[in-house]
Write a protein that holds these residues in place. Structure first.
Motif, PDB file in Angstrom:
ATOM      1  N   VAL A 694       0.849  -1.185   0.000  1.00 50.15           N
ATOM      2  CA  VAL A 694       0.000   0.000   0.000  1.00 50.15           C
ATOM      3  C   VAL A 694       0.886   1.237   0.000  1.00 50.15           C
ATOM      4  O   VAL A 694       1.824   1.326   0.791  1.00 50.15           O
ATOM      5  CB  VAL A 694      -0.923   0.031   1.242  1.00 50.15           C
ATOM      6  CG1 VAL A 694      -1.821   1.255   1.211  1.00 50.15           C
ATOM      7  CG2 VAL A 694      -1.745  -1.236   1.347  1.00 50.15           C
ATOM      8  N   GLY A 695       0.586   2.204  -0.854  1.00 51.64           N
ATOM      9  CA  GLY A 695       1.332   3.458  -0.871  1.00 51.64           C
ATOM     10  C   GLY A 695       2.072   3.640  -2.173  1.00 51.64           C
ATOM     11  O   GLY A 695       1.480   3.624  -3.253  1.00 51.64           O
ATOM     12  N   ALA A 696       3.399   3.819  -2.103  1.00 47.57           N
ATOM     13  CA  ALA A 696       4.189   4.046  -3.304  1.00 47.57           C
ATOM     14  C   ALA A 696       4.161   2.829  -4.228  1.00 47.57           C
ATOM     15  O   ALA A 696       4.191   2.959  -5.453  1.00 47.57           O
ATOM     16  CB  ALA A 696       5.625   4.396  -2.927  1.00 47.57           C
ATOM     17  N   ARG A 697       4.104   1.656  -3.643  1.00 42.03           N
ATOM     18  CA  ARG A 697       3.952   0.420  -4.416  1.00 42.03           C
ATOM     19  C   ARG A 697       2.581  -0.165  -4.122  1.00 42.03           C
ATOM     20  O   ARG A 697       2.105  -0.104  -2.992  1.00 42.03           O
ATOM     21  CB  ARG A 697       5.041  -0.588  -4.059  1.00 42.03           C
ATOM     22  CG  ARG A 697       6.441  -0.147  -4.462  1.00 42.03           C
ATOM     23  CD  ARG A 697       7.500  -1.072  -3.901  1.00 42.03           C
ATOM     24  NE  ARG A 697       8.822  -0.701  -4.364  1.00 42.03           N
ATOM     25  CZ  ARG A 697       9.960  -1.193  -3.885  1.00 42.03           C
ATOM     26  NH1 ARG A 697       9.914  -2.090  -2.896  1.00 42.03           N
ATOM     27  NH2 ARG A 697      11.126  -0.814  -4.346  1.00 42.03           N
ATOM     28  N   THR A 698       1.982  -0.737  -5.146  1.00 37.91           N
ATOM     29  CA  THR A 698       0.622  -1.264  -5.000  1.00 37.91           C
ATOM     30  C   THR A 698       0.537  -2.626  -5.657  1.00 37.91           C
ATOM     31  O   THR A 698       0.683  -2.735  -6.880  1.00 37.91           O
ATOM     32  CB  THR A 698      -0.404  -0.311  -5.643  1.00 37.91           C
ATOM     33  OG1 THR A 698      -0.281   0.972  -5.058  1.00 37.91           O
ATOM     34  CG2 THR A 698      -1.816  -0.834  -5.442  1.00 37.91           C
ATOM     35  N   TRP A 699       0.344  -3.656  -4.873  1.00 40.30           N
ATOM     36  CA  TRP A 699       0.124  -5.004  -5.387  1.00 40.30           C
ATOM     37  C   TRP A 699      -0.451  -5.874  -4.278  1.00 40.30           C
ATOM     38  O   TRP A 699      -0.477  -5.482  -3.113  1.00 40.30           O
ATOM     39  CB  TRP A 699       1.410  -5.630  -5.938  1.00 40.30           C
ATOM     40  CG  TRP A 699       2.643  -5.559  -5.079  1.00 40.30           C
ATOM     41  CD1 TRP A 699       3.708  -4.725  -5.214  1.00 40.30           C
ATOM     42  CD2 TRP A 699       2.955  -6.370  -3.924  1.00 40.30           C
ATOM     43  NE1 TRP A 699       4.653  -4.934  -4.239  1.00 40.30           N
ATOM     44  CE2 TRP A 699       4.214  -5.946  -3.434  1.00 40.30           C
ATOM     45  CE3 TRP A 699       2.283  -7.398  -3.267  1.00 40.30           C
ATOM     46  CZ2 TRP A 699       4.810  -6.532  -2.318  1.00 40.30           C
ATOM     47  CZ3 TRP A 699       2.880  -7.972  -2.148  1.00 40.30           C
ATOM     48  CH2 TRP A 699       4.123  -7.544  -1.691  1.00 40.30           C
ATOM     49  N   SER A 700      -0.909  -7.044  -4.648  1.00 44.29           N
ATOM     50  CA  SER A 700      -1.449  -7.994  -3.680  1.00 44.29           C
ATOM     51  C   SER A 700      -1.158  -9.406  -4.170  1.00 44.29           C
ATOM     52  O   SER A 700      -1.230  -9.686  -5.366  1.00 44.29           O
ATOM     53  CB  SER A 700      -2.955  -7.793  -3.510  1.00 44.29           C
ATOM     54  OG  SER A 700      -3.477  -8.695  -2.552  1.00 44.29           O
ATOM     55  N   VAL A 701      -0.813 -10.305  -3.238  1.00 43.00           N
ATOM     56  CA  VAL A 701      -0.507 -11.683  -3.589  1.00 43.00           C
ATOM     57  C   VAL A 701      -0.995 -12.592  -2.468  1.00 43.00           C
ATOM     58  O   VAL A 701      -0.981 -12.219  -1.303  1.00 43.00           O
ATOM     59  CB  VAL A 701       1.018 -11.869  -3.823  1.00 43.00           C
ATOM     60  CG1 VAL A 701       1.797 -11.604  -2.544  1.00 43.00           C
ATOM     61  CG2 VAL A 701       1.336 -13.262  -4.351  1.00 43.00           C
ATOM     62  N   GLU A 702      -1.471 -13.782  -2.856  1.00 43.67           N
ATOM     63  CA  GLU A 702      -1.859 -14.803  -1.876  1.00 43.67           C
ATOM     64  C   GLU A 702      -0.646 -15.684  -1.598  1.00 43.67           C
ATOM     65  O   GLU A 702      -0.030 -16.208  -2.522  1.00 43.67           O
ATOM     66  CB  GLU A 702      -3.017 -15.641  -2.413  1.00 43.67           C
ATOM     67  CG  GLU A 702      -4.301 -14.866  -2.601  1.00 43.67           C
ATOM     68  CD  GLU A 702      -4.822 -14.270  -1.309  1.00 43.67           C
ATOM     69  OE1 GLU A 702      -4.676 -14.924  -0.254  1.00 43.67           O
ATOM     70  OE2 GLU A 702      -5.357 -13.160  -1.350  1.00 43.67           O
ATOM     71  N   THR A 703      -0.317 -15.861  -0.334  1.00 48.14           N
ATOM     72  CA  THR A 703       0.920 -16.552   0.030  1.00 48.14           C
ATOM     73  C   THR A 703       0.726 -17.991   0.492  1.00 48.14           C
ATOM     74  O   THR A 703       1.715 -18.669   0.782  1.00 48.14           O
ATOM     75  CB  THR A 703       1.630 -15.794   1.165  1.00 48.14           C
ATOM     76  OG1 THR A 703       0.816 -15.842   2.342  1.00 48.14           O
ATOM     77  CG2 THR A 703       1.867 -14.338   0.773  1.00 48.14           C
ATOM     78  N   SER A 704      -0.510 -18.458   0.634  1.00 49.92           N
ATOM     79  CA  SER A 704      -0.823 -19.811   1.112  1.00 49.92           C
ATOM     80  C   SER A 704      -0.500 -19.988   2.589  1.00 49.92           C
ATOM     81  O   SER A 704      -0.464 -21.117   3.082  1.00 49.92           O
ATOM     82  CB  SER A 704      -0.100 -20.893   0.299  1.00 49.92           C
ATOM     83  OG  SER A 704       1.256 -21.036   0.684  1.00 49.92           O
ATOM     84  N   VAL A 705      -0.260 -18.908   3.311  1.00 50.35           N
ATOM     85  CA  VAL A 705       0.050 -18.988   4.744  1.00 50.35           C
ATOM     86  C   VAL A 705      -1.202 -18.636   5.534  1.00 50.35           C
ATOM     87  O   VAL A 705      -1.733 -17.537   5.413  1.00 50.35           O
ATOM     88  CB  VAL A 705       1.196 -18.031   5.106  1.00 50.35           C
ATOM     89  CG1 VAL A 705       1.396 -17.984   6.614  1.00 50.35           C
ATOM     90  CG2 VAL A 705       2.477 -18.467   4.415  1.00 50.35           C
ATOM     91  N   SER A 706      -1.686 -19.577   6.334  1.00 53.87           N
ATOM     92  CA  SER A 706      -2.873 -19.308   7.134  1.00 53.87           C
ATOM     93  C   SER A 706      -2.575 -18.317   8.241  1.00 53.87           C
ATOM     94  O   SER A 706      -3.443 -17.575   8.674  1.00 53.87           O
ATOM     95  CB  SER A 706      -3.413 -20.611   7.736  1.00 53.87           C
ATOM     96  OG  SER A 706      -3.822 -21.495   6.718  1.00 53.87           O
ATOM     97  N   ARG A 707      -1.371 -18.307   8.698  1.00 53.02           N
ATOM     98  CA  ARG A 707      -0.988 -17.414   9.777  1.00 53.02           C
ATOM     99  C   ARG A 707       0.505 -17.188   9.699  1.00 53.02           C
ATOM    100  O   ARG A 707       1.294 -18.127   9.725  1.00 53.02           O
ATOM    101  CB  ARG A 707      -1.383 -18.053  11.106  1.00 53.02           C
ATOM    102  CG  ARG A 707      -0.905 -17.323  12.327  1.00 53.02           C
ATOM    103  CD  ARG A 707      -1.581 -17.928  13.553  1.00 53.02           C
ATOM    104  NE  ARG A 707      -0.798 -17.700  14.729  1.00 53.02           N
ATOM    105  CZ  ARG A 707       0.024 -18.603  15.253  1.00 53.02           C
ATOM    106  NH1 ARG A 707       0.126 -19.786  14.694  1.00 53.02           N
ATOM    107  NH2 ARG A 707       0.723 -18.334  16.324  1.00 53.02           N
ATOM    108  N   GLY A 708       0.909 -15.931   9.551  1.00 56.14           N
ATOM    109  CA  GLY A 708       2.311 -15.626   9.371  1.00 56.14           C
ATOM    110  C   GLY A 708       2.871 -14.762  10.480  1.00 56.14           C
ATOM    111  O   GLY A 708       2.167 -14.276  11.350  1.00 56.14           O
TER     112      GLY A 708
END
Length: 788
Positions: A694-708
């Motif tokens: 969020v902010g200067a860079r904008t992207w989203s990815v699913e990591t397969s981690v239920s809890r990190g």
């Protein structure tokens, strides 16, 4: 907050008017431990609220179990579970609110409509196997999977009721002539070796559940629960009526030996292969119109909470500049560059250490400048909600503030230089203990002390703590343990350990009970000798080592600052508007600390102070419920904004020099997100595994981690750990997954992990160090993450 009407066990007690701020509309069901009500949040979101029976509310042991259930349910919230919205395990009548799932239980559906068709059983099995995979990745063993704990929702099965909320540790107990527990769906080891129950027990229960779904009865049936227990342990499962195509698979799930059962991932693969590709299955349950999911634009339902492709709206809002009370700019700390690493192989928990193939370390790619310009900022601490959950600032979420400082200059130097290793690095894996523990899985908490200046003679070192190891020094080049300090009697607590903290040339460690703060000699030659100790029991856990100061917060909100090198008092004062301030600084040499307190008028008072003198550098009341995430480029402070349900709904950038506020709204809220700041970007890792820039860079990815874990940014890579012991790397510029290590679960042991420790990075040698639920610490080199 309207009180519950009764705390007794009678009928009136089971129909309270409120749980917290939620009005309970109607009774959905009742069980041996509590009742479940339908309720609505202030925004109209439908909730299922579980309220504990009054008789158990008076039992401290049961309260502890219920607290564990709440924590487990929060950790595994995802596509195949009911997300936790709110809870109060410490209230007069403990309660937990989850998202309402429209649909019957598998038990009631089979009872009303008969067994499921073959394809429906396959679909159910695939969904439950995927649910167990995510649950186990979160470090949780359900231990009570049964038809009444499976909801048939329109979008697939949901697993509910985590933690086995029973008032004793017994797996089977009679009370008023009835059995507490469900023997037909328990694995043999739950009767024979309850302390050794692991993920395989859930696979056994899954097999029993699918037999029930396919035939209407379980594989072990009898009028006597004790006879059922004997059958589970000694007799073969009765698969009469199970379709031939499914019988071999279910028989493997019901193997007596846990090692002979398939894993959830293997079940998913076999069910996926068996399922015809041209088959289009209808939902297992279609809700009536009155219970249909809300239309677009209304409160989000289960399917809208997780996994959006982009969590940012096209435009963010810009609030008008406002004056600041004191013109001062929070420092932007530079984070040292770093790169990826190599995985260590499987080894026994006692292995100390194991070496594998070595390759010369490769420097990370050149870092791209953030569009916002300025120095990159270091990582943010855990959300304060996590601190509150463990009832002590110092004793939860990653411990007692991972502030870095230089080691004493009189320590012997053991490595040649600060620019890279003198010899090829061999990945290693080390157990802090000399023998494997009897209790459940846990992850050590570690911190790294680098050599940050050419003139410094102190050697880099890794320091870790575990439940019965107060502190241990590990050599980062090969993982050998230089010295180890036992935790002592105070370690016998349910609270997680805290990471050691470096400041003033000393290693600070808080006791497990939070009542004593010690400073040790961190050098290899010093062997952990105690240099200073202080009784901090009067501060009730409000102890933090921040920058070069030790901050002690009294019950009346007064903060006392001690110099972390000399332990002399620097200043003592209260901060109006902050009843119990918790200050936090960012970066290795932070001199500015921040605190934030929600006000009654819906705003949050944010205060920045200088640690040397305790004076307020600036102060600002910002709208919303905000938590500092860390300073970014240009001297701005980034904060996360929480919605009423405590999920992160926006990121706020406040520039104290200009008095401007910018709000970046998320298109969907993130559950229990952890944030780290770098330059002009905030990276958010949600509970369900969504990682968003969020902010200067904008992207989203699913990591397969239920809890990190709390993410860490080094160079142009972002690192974090998962509850199953994986170490993951992501390209911070574009959000691409770069690689991950193998899981390192505790063999044969389950258990609930209070928190997942963050990995730590040596920027000079491009090495990363992380911990795993099997109790080990491992080091890997920062090379091609795709080869992990």
């Amino acid at each position: 907050m309207p009180p519950l009407r009764s705390s007794g066990a009678g009928p009136e007690a089971e129909h309270p008017a409120y749980a917290g701020n939620y009005r309970l509309e109607k009774l959905l069901g009742a069980g041996g431990m509590g009742v479940v009500h339908l309720a609505r949040s202030a925004s109209g979101l439908r909730l299922a609220v579980k309220v504990v029976h009054g008789e158990f509310a008076q039992d401290p042991e049961f309260r502890g179990r219920f607290r564990q259930e709440v924590a487990a349910a929060r950790r595994v919230s995802g596509a195949f579970t009911a997300p936790v919205v709110d809870a109060d395990p410490d209230g007069e009548r403990p309660w937990m609110a989850t998202l309402y799932i429209p649909g019957p239980t598998l038990s009631s559906h089979v009872k009303r409509n008969g067994p499921l068709a073959l394809n429906e059983v396959r679909k159910l099995g695939a969904g439950l196997a995927e649910a167990l995979r995510d649950i186990h990745r979160a470090g949780v063993v359900h231990r009570d999977l049964k038809p009444s704990n499976v909801l048939l929702a329109p979008d697939g099965p949901k697993v509910i009721d985590f933690g086995i909320s029973r008032p004793s540790d017994s797996e089977m107990r009679t009370e008023t002539g009835k059995l507490i527990g469900t023997p037909p769906f328990m694995a043999p080891e739950q009767f024979q070796r309850p302390r050794e129950v692991g993920p395989a027990a859930d696979v056994f229960a899954l097999g029993s559940v699918l037999v029930h779904a396919a035939t209407g009865s379980g594989p072990f049936d009898s009028e006597s629960p004790y006879l059922v227990a004997y059958q589970v342990v000694h007799d073969e499962a009765d698969l009469a009526g199970v379709p031939e195509e499914l019988a071999p698979l279910l028989r493997s799930c019901l193997a007596k030996d846990p090692a002979d059962r398939p894993t959830p991932s293997q079940l998913m693969a076999r069910l996926r292969v068996d399922l015809p590709t041209e088959l289009h299955l209808e939902p297992l349950y279609e809700p009536p119109a009155a219970l249909a999911p809300p239309a677009t634009g209304s409160s989000p339902g289960p399917g809208s909470l997780y996994g959006p492709e982009s969590l940012l709206e096209p435009d963010s809002t810009l609030d008008a500049p406002e004056p600041v009370s004191a013109a001062a700019v929070p420092e932007a700390r530079a984070a040292a560059p770093d790169g990826p690493r190599i995985p260590a192989p499987r080894a026994p928990a006692e292995a100390v250490p194991t070496h594998v193939r070595a390759r010369p370390p490769v420097p990370p790619p050149p870092a791209e400048a953030d569009p916002a310009a300025g120095s990159p900022a270091p990582r943010r601490p855990r959300r304060w909600a996590v601190w509150a959950a463990v009832a002590a600032v110092v004793v939860g979420g990653g411990g007692f503030l991972g502030v870095r400082a230089l080691l004493p200059t009189d320590a012997p130097a053991t490595e040649a230089g600060a620019t890279g290793p003198a010899e090829p690095f061999h990945p290693w894996r080390t157990a802090l203990r000399e023998r494997s523990p009897d209790h459940a899985a846990e992850m050590p908490f570690c911190a790294f002390a680098p050599r940050t200046a050419p003139a410094a003679k102190a050697a880099p070192a890794l320091f870790c703590a575990q439940r019965d190891v107060r502190a241990a020094r590990l050599e980062p080049a090969h993982g050998a343990v230089s010295w180890r300090l036992p935790a002592g009697p105070a370690a016998d607590t349910d609270l997680p350990p805290t990471a050691p903290v470096f400041s003033g040339g000393l290693l600070y460690v808080l006791s497990a009970d939070g009542e004593r703060l010690d400073a040790f000699d961190p050098t290899a030659a010093g062997k952990g000798a105690r240099r200073w100790t202080k009784d901090v029991s009067a501060y009730h856990g409000q102890v933090a080592v921040v920058g070069d100061a030790v901050l002690l917060t009294a019950a009346d909100g007064t903060v006392t600052a001690l110099d972390s090198r000399t332990h002399e008092q620097r200043w003592r004062r209260a901060f109006p508007g902050h009843a119990l301030p918790h200050f936090r600084t960012y970066g290795a040499a932070g001199t500015t600390a921040y605190t934030a307190t929600a006000q009654d008028d819906g705003r949050t008072l944010v205060t920045a102070i200088g640690l040397a003198e305790g004076t307020v550098r600036w102060e600002k009341a910002l709208s919303g419920t905000l938590t500092p995430a860390g300073p970014g480029s240009g001297g701005a402070l980034f904060l996360t904004a929480a919605a009423r349900d405590s999920r992160t709904e926006a990121v706020v950038r406040y520039d104290p020099e200009r008095g401007t506020v910018r709000r970046y709204r998320l298109s969907a809220p993130l559950d229990d997100a952890l944030a780290v700041v770098r330059g002009g970007t905030v990276y958010l890792l949600a509970y369900g595994g969504t990682l968003t820039a969020v902010g200067a860079r904008t992207w989203s990815v699913e990591t397969s981690v239920s809890r990190g874990s709390q993410p860490v940014v080094a160079g142009d890579r972002l690192y974090f750990s998962s509850a199953d012991g994986r170490l993951l790397a992501v390209d911070a510029r574009r959000g691409a997954m770069l690689g991950q290590t193998e899981p390192r679960l505790a063999a044969g042991r389950g258990g609930l992990l209070e928190t997942v420790p963050s990995p730590v990075v040596d920027p000079a040698t491009h090495r990363i160090f992380a911990s795993a639920p099997d109790g080990t610490v491992f080091g890997v080199a920062a090379e091609d993450p795709g080869r992990w």
